[in-house]
Structures are given as C-alpha cells and as structure tokens.
Design a protein around this motif. Structure first.
Motif, PDB file in Angstrom:
ATOM      1  N   ALA A   1       0.777   9.792  -2.788  1.00  0.00           N
ATOM      2  CA  ALA A   1       2.140   9.829  -3.325  1.00  0.00           C
ATOM      3  C   ALA A   1       3.172   9.462  -2.265  1.00  0.00           C
ATOM      4  CB  ALA A   1       2.428  11.219  -3.895  1.00  0.00           C
ATOM      5  N   THR A   2       2.934   9.899  -1.015  1.00  0.00           N
ATOM      6  CA  THR A   2       3.861   9.572   0.072  1.00  0.00           C
ATOM      7  C   THR A   2       3.867   8.076   0.347  1.00  0.00           C
ATOM      8  OG1 THR A   2       3.637  11.744   1.120  1.00  0.00           O
ATOM      9  CG2 THR A   2       4.352   9.916   2.525  1.00  0.00           C
ATOM     10  N   ILE A   3       2.686   7.475   0.389  1.00  0.00           N
ATOM     11  CA  ILE A   3       2.606   6.030   0.616  1.00  0.00           C
ATOM     12  C   ILE A   3       3.335   5.286  -0.488  1.00  0.00           C
ATOM     13  CG2 ILE A   3       1.041   4.058   0.795  1.00  0.00           C
ATOM     14  CD1 ILE A   3      -1.038   6.029   1.974  1.00  0.00           C
ATOM     15  N   CYS A   4       3.140   5.723  -1.737  1.00  0.00           N
ATOM     16  CA  CYS A   4       3.837   5.089  -2.860  1.00  0.00           C
ATOM     17  C   CYS A   4       5.347   5.253  -2.734  1.00  0.00           C
ATOM     18  CB  CYS A   4       3.358   5.690  -4.179  1.00  0.00           C
ATOM     19  SG  CYS A   4       1.677   5.247  -4.645  1.00  0.00           S
ATOM     20  N   ASP A   5       5.771   6.438  -2.290  1.00  0.00           N
ATOM     21  CA  ASP A   5       7.200   6.689  -2.128  1.00  0.00           C
ATOM     22  C   ASP A   5       7.789   5.800  -1.043  1.00  0.00           C
ATOM     23  OD1 ASP A   5       9.654   8.346  -2.639  1.00  0.00           O
ATOM     24  OD2 ASP A   5       9.336   8.847  -0.531  1.00  0.00           O
ATOM     25  N   TRP A   6       7.081   5.641   0.074  1.00  0.00           N
ATOM     26  CA  TRP A   6       7.547   4.747   1.120  1.00  0.00           C
ATOM     27  C   TRP A   6       7.709   3.323   0.588  1.00  0.00           C
ATOM     28  CZ3 TRP A   6       3.623   6.441   5.461  1.00  0.00           C
ATOM     29  CH2 TRP A   6       4.032   7.672   5.997  1.00  0.00           C
ATOM     30  N   HIS A   7       6.689   2.874  -0.142  1.00  0.00           N
ATOM     31  CA  HIS A   7       6.720   1.513  -0.690  1.00  0.00           C
ATOM     32  C   HIS A   7       7.894   1.356  -1.655  1.00  0.00           C
ATOM     33  CE1 HIS A   7       5.558  -1.781  -3.428  1.00  0.00           C
ATOM     34  NE2 HIS A   7       4.926  -2.292  -2.377  1.00  0.00           N
ATOM     35  N   ASN A   8       8.066   2.324  -2.546  1.00  0.00           N
ATOM     36  CA  ASN A   8       9.121   2.223  -3.545  1.00  0.00           C
ATOM     37  C   ASN A   8      10.505   2.330  -2.910  1.00  0.00           C
ATOM     38  OD1 ASN A   8       7.166   1.997  -5.523  1.00  0.00           O
ATOM     39  ND2 ASN A   8       7.182   4.187  -6.015  1.00  0.00           N
ATOM     40  N   THR A   9      10.639   3.182  -1.904  1.00  0.00           N
ATOM     41  CA  THR A   9      11.925   3.312  -1.211  1.00  0.00           C
ATOM     42  C   THR A   9      12.319   1.997  -0.562  1.00  0.00           C
ATOM     43  OG1 THR A   9      11.609   5.670  -0.779  1.00  0.00           O
ATOM     44  CG2 THR A   9      13.163   4.502   0.644  1.00  0.00           C
ATOM     45  N   ALA A  10      11.357   1.374   0.119  1.00  0.00           N
ATOM     46  CA  ALA A  10      11.644   0.094   0.760  1.00  0.00           C
ATOM     47  C   ALA A  10      12.004  -0.977  -0.271  1.00  0.00           C
ATOM     48  CB  ALA A  10      10.431  -0.351   1.589  1.00  0.00           C
ATOM     49  N   ARG A  11      11.162  -1.138  -1.265  1.00  0.00           N
ATOM     50  CA  ARG A  11      11.361  -2.240  -2.210  1.00  0.00           C
ATOM     51  C   ARG A  11      12.608  -2.034  -3.076  1.00  0.00           C
ATOM     52  NH1 ARG A  11      10.370  -6.204  -0.467  1.00  0.00           N
ATOM     53  NH2 ARG A  11       9.725  -7.367  -2.316  1.00  0.00           N
ATOM     54  N   SER A  12      12.910  -0.784  -3.416  1.00  0.00           N
ATOM     55  CA  SER A  12      14.102  -0.527  -4.237  1.00  0.00           C
ATOM     56  C   SER A  12      15.383  -0.772  -3.459  1.00  0.00           C
ATOM     57  CB  SER A  12      14.083   0.910  -4.777  1.00  0.00           C
ATOM     58  OG  SER A  12      14.163   1.851  -3.725  1.00  0.00           O
ATOM     59  N   ASN A  13      15.280  -0.829  -2.131  1.00  0.00           N
ATOM     60  CA  ASN A  13      16.443  -1.127  -1.289  1.00  0.00           C
ATOM     61  C   ASN A  13      16.376  -2.530  -0.704  1.00  0.00           C
ATOM     62  OD1 ASN A  13      18.229   1.419  -0.959  1.00  0.00           O
ATOM     63  ND2 ASN A  13      16.136   2.212  -0.813  1.00  0.00           N
ATOM     64  N   ASN A  14      15.590  -3.393  -1.351  1.00  0.00           N
ATOM     65  CA  ASN A  14      15.497  -4.805  -0.957  1.00  0.00           C
ATOM     66  C   ASN A  14      14.939  -4.974   0.449  1.00  0.00           C
ATOM     67  OD1 ASN A  14      15.802  -7.435  -1.950  1.00  0.00           O
ATOM     68  ND2 ASN A  14      17.703  -7.754  -0.826  1.00  0.00           N
ATOM     69  N   ALA A  15      14.094  -4.035   0.875  1.00  0.00           N
ATOM     70  CA  ALA A  15      13.507  -4.067   2.214  1.00  0.00           C
ATOM     71  C   ALA A  15      11.995  -4.227   2.127  1.00  0.00           C
ATOM     72  CB  ALA A  15      13.845  -2.787   2.970  1.00  0.00           C
ATOM     73  N   ASN A  16      11.395  -4.683   3.211  1.00  0.00           N
ATOM     74  CA  ASN A  16       9.943  -4.761   3.319  1.00  0.00           C
ATOM     75  C   ASN A  16       9.394  -3.444   3.865  1.00  0.00           C
ATOM     76  OD1 ASN A  16      10.325  -7.428   2.619  1.00  0.00           O
ATOM     77  ND2 ASN A  16       9.049  -8.251   4.260  1.00  0.00           N
ATOM     78  N   LEU A  17       8.102  -3.217   3.626  1.00  0.00           N
ATOM     79  CA  LEU A  17       7.402  -2.088   4.227  1.00  0.00           C
ATOM     80  C   LEU A  17       6.261  -2.625   5.071  1.00  0.00           C
ATOM     81  CD1 LEU A  17       6.648   0.882   4.681  1.00  0.00           C
ATOM     82  CD2 LEU A  17       5.333   0.786   2.537  1.00  0.00           C
ATOM     83  N   LEU A  18       6.259  -2.271   6.358  1.00  0.00           N
ATOM     84  CA  LEU A  18       5.189  -2.616   7.287  1.00  0.00           C
ATOM     85  C   LEU A  18       4.487  -1.311   7.636  1.00  0.00           C
ATOM     86  CD1 LEU A  18       4.010  -5.042   8.899  1.00  0.00           C
ATOM     87  CD2 LEU A  18       5.522  -4.382  10.776  1.00  0.00           C
ATOM     88  N   LEU A  19       3.307  -1.107   7.047  1.00  0.00           N
ATOM     89  CA  LEU A  19       2.609   0.170   7.147  1.00  0.00           C
ATOM     90  C   LEU A  19       1.490   0.084   8.178  1.00  0.00           C
ATOM     91  CD1 LEU A  19       2.341   3.035   6.148  1.00  0.00           C
ATOM     92  CD2 LEU A  19       1.000   2.201   4.215  1.00  0.00           C
ATOM     93  N   ASN A  20       1.561   0.959   9.171  1.00  0.00           N
ATOM     94  CA  ASN A  20       0.664   0.870  10.313  1.00  0.00           C
ATOM     95  C   ASN A  20      -0.682   1.554  10.096  1.00  0.00           C
ATOM     96  OD1 ASN A  20       0.224   0.393  13.334  1.00  0.00           O
ATOM     97  ND2 ASN A  20      -0.076   2.608  13.167  1.00  0.00           N
TER      98      ASN A  20
END
Length: 335
Positions: free
Chosen positions: A290-309
């Motif tokens: 759920a946290t990973i999904c939240d990170w992804h959704n937060t980034a994309r909903s703000n027109n940003a990319n997510l680079l997950l390490n």
C-alpha cells in the motif's frame, strides 16, 4: 484603449515530455557500500574486494519490467569514488576487481533489452580521487568521466548528480541554510567549484536530450540547488528535519540566473531499504504494498515521476522480497 499583452507559455521540452511520460523508474544503488554495510563509503575499500558472486544484471531488468517501470538510474560512482565502469581516468574501478566486468555497460544493455530507458547517477563528491581539492584538475576529471559515460553506451535518458554540498556549503554538510544567500562571506559557492555550467553544457553537447538533475537534498525536496538543470529531485516522502515536515515544492516554473523562466519537472525518489544500498543486517522493515502504491500515486497525481530504489545484494541480485512487493504493488495499483 487597453494595450494587448502577450504571455509566453512555458512548458516541457520534447525531451522533458518524453521523460515525464516514462513516469516510473528503478533507482539502483550498488557498489562497495553493498559489501561494507555503509551508506557512504570512505574511498578506501579495495577494488580487489569488489566481487559479487552471482552478478545478474538481466535479473535487475526483469524485476523492473515486472514492476511496471519504464526507466532506471544506476549509481556509476558514489561518494567513495569507485567506478562501475572501466574508466581510463582512475584505477579505482571494476577494471581492477576480480571479474573486471563493465557493470555500467551490462546494465545498459540488459535494461534496453527489457524495454527500459537507462539513466546514470554520478556523485560530484569523491573521497578517493587524490586531487579532489584541486578544483580545476577535478572538474576536468569529471568532464572526462562524463564524456566516457555519454559517448560509449548510447542514449542516456538522465544524469542524476549528487554530493554537491561538499564543495558548495561552508559546513560541508548536506543541510541548507537560507542565510548563506545574503552573506557574501558565508563561503557558499553554488556550483562554481565543480565547474557546473561547463559540465552541464558538455552533457548537452554530447547528448542534447539527456536530462540533468542535481539532488537538492532531503531537507529541500523539489528545490533547485542551482541552475542550469532540466528536472528537480525530491528525496523521500514525508521527510522531517529539525522538527518540521519538509513538504515538496511542486512548482514547475522556475526563473534561472538570466531571468528566464524554465519548466522543470519533478522526480521523487524513495528506497525499499532503510538505506540506499543493501545492508545485510538480518532484519529490517520493508515498505508495504500500500505504501509503494501511495508513493506512486502521490508522484503521478502531482505530475511527477517516481524513482524507486532497490539495492542488489552482495551476490549481485535484487532480493526476492523486493521483487515480491514490487509485483504486488503493480497488481494493486494497476501501474
């Protein structure tokens, strides 16, 4: 009569738009720190001790593809100065490790095969190079190495720079102090000691579509360290510093040193591990699906990319538990 005014629209370049469309990428921290359980190495780890026993770069690419990622960024050289490619300009590289494998080259080949765009991380800070404090010599060294990386491996989608605080800040710490801007005697030297503008121009002369990012550090997510850059970074989500939540700056329009407005998209980065590099501590918390999904959704909903390490382990493979969470997050989030 009211005079007509014209307003210039500032939007993404074609290269920025293509990068933003990628959306989701894999950050890969791998190097001597993997073997020493350190976040920041001291540049003294012997090259002869760098020996991942089951190195499988194709497995990294497979994990990224299965997670729904479209690009990746590999640490070619972290603060310790060790290079994951056989650079002609230093002996501190994989060329003097037992296997002598060009990990940068292998990474780029395998990720392209898997349909992902390769990007590269490069630390400005270097704890191994003997003439690091000679700014002119070291700036030339960096330009030589960046030239190797951008001429020997084909198109690179982004160059992600880090460690700039070591020569920029009078404290040599990564944390930013606002008063430096108004104090001519503070010792603040924004990019000058690195020859930053010359380095930026070199990158674009070699690869015009390669985006340049320079980490602003966790206490200023989304800020511009200094111009010129092509995109901004935001380290971590919900970062707390000096008892304050440091909220990311989502503003996409920034004014550069020449008074020109520039469009600068944002890239969040976060890690599946407690540190950026794998650390075999025997037990640790892992971000939930759920946290990973939240990170992804937060980034994309703000027109940003997510680079997950992720951090490949000492064998040279991404741990299966990381793969498990990434696959499950893609299914749940429909990435």
């Amino acid at each position: 009569m009211i005079a007509e005014t014209t307003q210039t629209f500032v939007g993404p370049s074609a290269a920025q738009k293509a990068w933003m469309d990628l959306g989701y990428g894999m950050f890969i921290h791998f190097g001597p720190n993997t073997f020493t359980n350190q976040g920041w190495g001291d540049g003294k780890f012997p090259a002869s001790s760098f020996e991942p026993t089951k190195l499988d770069v194709a497995q990294w690419a497979g994990v990224a593809a299965e997670a729904g990622m479209k690009y990746a960024v590999l640490t070619t050289k972290h603060h310790d100065g060790f290079c994951l490619w056989p650079s002609e300009h230093t002996a501190y590289s994989v060329a003097n490790s037992p296997r002598r494998q060009d990990i940068v080259g292998m990474y780029i080949e395998e990720f392209r095969k898997a349909g992902l765009k390769p990007g590269l991380y490069y630390s400005l800070w270097d704890l191994n190079y003997p003439q690091y404090e000679n700014d002119e010599v070291y700036a030339h060294y960096m330009r030589d190495q960046i030239t190797e990386l951008l001429t020997n491996y084909g198109p690179i989608v982004e160059m992600w720079f880090d460690g700039g605080w070591d020569k920029d800040h009078p404290t040599k710490m990564c944390w930013w102090e606002e008063e430096w801007l108004n104090d001519p005697n503070s010792g603040y030297t924004p990019g000058d000691r690195w020859g930053w503008k010359e380095l930026y121009e070199l990158i674009h002369s070699l690869q015009p579509d390669c985006l340049v990012l320079n980490n602003s550090s966790s206490d200023r997510p989304g800020a511009v360290r200094y111009h010129p850059i092509d995109a901004r970074t935001a380290e971590h989500f919900n970062f707390v510093f000096r008892d304050e939540i440091r909220y990311p700056n989502y503003n996409e329009i920034w004014t550069n040193d020449d008074g020109e407005q520039k469009f600068l998209p944002l890239e969040f980065c976060a890690s599946l591990a407690l540190q950026w590099f794998w650390q075999g501590t025997g037990g640790e918390m892992h971000p939930s699906v759920a946290t990973i999904c939240d990170w992804h959704n937060t980034a994309r909903s703000n027109n940003a990319n997510l680079l997950l390490n992720v951090g490949p382990d000492v064998t040279g493979r991404v741990p299966e538990y990381n793969s498990h969470f990434l696959r499950a997050a893609r299914r749940l989030g429909n990435f």
